[in-house]
Design a protein around this motif. Structure first.
Motif, PDB file in Angstrom:
ATOM      1  N   VAL A  27       0.880  -1.349  -0.126  1.00  0.00           N
ATOM      2  CA  VAL A  27      -0.048   0.106   0.237  1.00  0.00           C
ATOM      3  C   VAL A  27       0.834   1.203  -0.335  1.00  0.00           C
ATOM      4  N   PRO A  28       1.982   1.393   0.737  1.00  0.00           N
ATOM      5  CA  PRO A  28       2.823   2.636   0.824  1.00  0.00           C
ATOM      6  C   PRO A  28       3.434   2.703  -0.374  1.00  0.00           C
ATOM      7  N   LEU A  29       3.724   1.759  -1.244  1.00  0.00           N
ATOM      8  CA  LEU A  29       4.297   1.802  -2.761  1.00  0.00           C
ATOM      9  C   LEU A  29       3.321   2.338  -3.622  1.00  0.00           C
ATOM     10  N   TYR A  30       2.033   1.934  -3.469  1.00  0.00           N
ATOM     11  CA  TYR A  30       0.946   2.506  -4.456  1.00  0.00           C
ATOM     12  C   TYR A  30       0.655   3.816  -4.245  1.00  0.00           C
ATOM     13  N   GLU A  31       0.810   4.436  -2.972  1.00  0.00           N
ATOM     14  CA  GLU A  31       0.493   5.663  -2.427  1.00  0.00           C
ATOM     15  C   GLU A  31       1.854   6.725  -2.874  1.00  0.00           C
ATOM     16  N   GLN A  32       3.001   6.086  -3.174  1.00  0.00           N
ATOM     17  CA  GLN A  32       3.964   6.866  -3.760  1.00  0.00           C
ATOM     18  C   GLN A  32       4.127   6.766  -5.306  1.00  0.00           C
ATOM     19  N   GLY A  33       3.012   6.293  -5.817  1.00  0.00           N
ATOM     20  CA  GLY A  33       3.117   6.411  -7.414  1.00  0.00           C
ATOM     21  C   GLY A  33       3.133   4.883  -8.379  1.00  0.00           C
ATOM     22  N   MET A  34       3.651   4.020  -7.651  1.00  0.00           N
ATOM     23  CA  MET A  34       3.905   2.939  -8.263  1.00  0.00           C
ATOM     24  C   MET A  34       2.875   1.981  -8.530  1.00  0.00           C
ATOM     25  N   ASN A  35       2.799   1.256  -9.797  1.00  0.00           N
ATOM     26  CA  ASN A  35       1.461   0.628 -10.148  1.00  0.00           C
ATOM     27  C   ASN A  35       1.589  -0.888  -9.721  1.00  0.00           C
ATOM     28  N   VAL A  36       0.475  -1.696  -9.848  1.00  0.00           N
ATOM     29  CA  VAL A  36       0.413  -2.999  -9.363  1.00  0.00           C
ATOM     30  C   VAL A  36       1.594  -4.048  -9.880  1.00  0.00           C
ATOM     31  N   ASN A  37       1.612  -3.831 -11.411  1.00  0.00           N
ATOM     32  CA  ASN A  37       2.470  -4.820 -12.063  1.00  0.00           C
ATOM     33  C   ASN A  37       3.960  -4.434 -11.846  1.00  0.00           C
ATOM     34  N   THR A  38       4.110  -3.406 -11.678  1.00  0.00           N
ATOM     35  CA  THR A  38       5.737  -2.943 -11.271  1.00  0.00           C
ATOM     36  C   THR A  38       5.993  -3.513 -10.114  1.00  0.00           C
ATOM     37  N   VAL A  39       5.105  -3.384  -8.888  1.00  0.00           N
ATOM     38  CA  VAL A  39       5.382  -3.692  -7.392  1.00  0.00           C
ATOM     39  C   VAL A  39       5.709  -5.300  -7.650  1.00  0.00           C
TER      40      VAL A  39
END
Length: 325
Positions: A27-39
């Protein structure tokens, strides 16, 4: 209970607790602009060299026997789809509830094993499932006004189904069962990485991590809910079977609740505490399934008209083959 069984139950519980850390890092990665496939691509790719190093240390060969490559590809795709749909659901609903709803997969595993592989289960299984669902219902906590996203729920159900298929296939495939855990996960992560890379090239976009904390979260995703959880799950299946492993996975919501309280500083309700307690009770029933079955049979024998065949109740799957390490 044998030492092997104790180890299997412990690994299954550890796998569930580790998998429950997914939202805390994603969730913190999403909040910082990263998308699902990249994560997820980073989550899988970062785990590959760690597994390769572990294989070298243990002197595990990288070669697979004939016909096993296609089966590892299937497992890799199943795991990738399960990860993608679960992580995508975090964008449509509360991540804690999504992680809780995921644990309908033990029921899916039990149904698949009973109807397609004729696995026999005693009454303790159904008691356990009832207690587990009661606990999950309280964790979802609909009385607090939580609205569930239909699309988010659909994504979680698809995640649960693909994960259930993964567990069943690991359990029933002789070629997969013969592969050491580290080698199997190595190929699962490779195929999963190719799946996410292909998704990105189709136009889903790539978001490069630019902050140190992002790399920390990505590395944690690769190690804790991926390597640790999948390794423990795969090993547990070999020791205690797919159904107990799946049901013990219901400990994941408990770890998710603890993380939300102590790390994300989210409030916890009395219903969530009771729900988590019921799930712990369900795991105890699974661990002591034979004792519970014998107790139920003793009570049933007191009422001859309703007596059940003890052999049909207590017969367990005896075709489990140990994994070679």
């Amino acid at each position: 209970m044998t030492l092997k069984s104790i180890k299997g139950y412990f690994l299954a519980a550890l796998a569930a607790a580790a998998y429950g850390t997914n939202p805390a890092f994603a969730v913190p990665l999403y909040e910082q602009g990263m998308n699902v496939n990249t994560v997820l691509l980073f989550r899988y790719v970062l785990g590959i060299p760690l597994l390769a190093l572990l294989m070298r240390i243990r002197k595990v060969p990288f070669s697979l026997e004939k016909g096993a490559m296609g089966q590892t590809a299937l497992l890799g795709i199943l795991m990738a789809v399960s990860s993608l749909t679960l992580f995508a659901s975090y964008n449509y609903m509360n991540s804690g509830i999504a992680s809780t709803l995921l644990f309908v997969y033990p029921v899916m595993v039990a149904v698949i094993m009973i109807f397609f592989y004729h696995e026999k289960n005693g009454p303790s299984l159904y008691i356990c499932l009832f207690i587990m669902f009661a606990g999950l219902f309280l964790l979802v906590n609909p009385t607090e006004g939580i609205k569930l996203s239909p699309y988010g729920c659909l994504l979680v159900m698809l995640s649960a189904l693909t994960y259930a298929l993964y567990i069943v296939f690991v359990n029933v495939s002789k070629k997969i069962r013969a592969i050491p855990t580290t080698k199997l996960l190595f190929y699962v992560l490779i195929w999963g990485s190719l799946f996410f890379f292909f998704n990105i090239t189709l136009g889903n976009g790539f978001t490069w991590p630019t902050r140190g904390l992002q790399w920390v979260n990505l590395s944690a995703l690769a190690i804790i809910p991926t390597l640790l959880s999948l390794a423990c799950t795969t090993a547990a299946i070999q020791m205690i079977g797919s159904t107990p492993t799946a049901i013990l996975g219901s400990l994941e919501p408990v770890s998710a609740v603890l993380l939300s309280v102590f790390f994300l500083h989210q409030p916890i309700t009395a219903m969530e505490i009771v729900g988590g307690g019921l799930i712990v009770v369900a795991t105890i029933v699974v661990i002591n399934d034979k004792k519970v079955d014998h107790t139920i049979l003793f009570v049933r024998k007191m009422f001859p008209k309703h007596h059940l065949n003890s052999k049909s109740l207590l017969k367990k799957d005896s075709n489990q083959e140990p994994m070679r390490h």
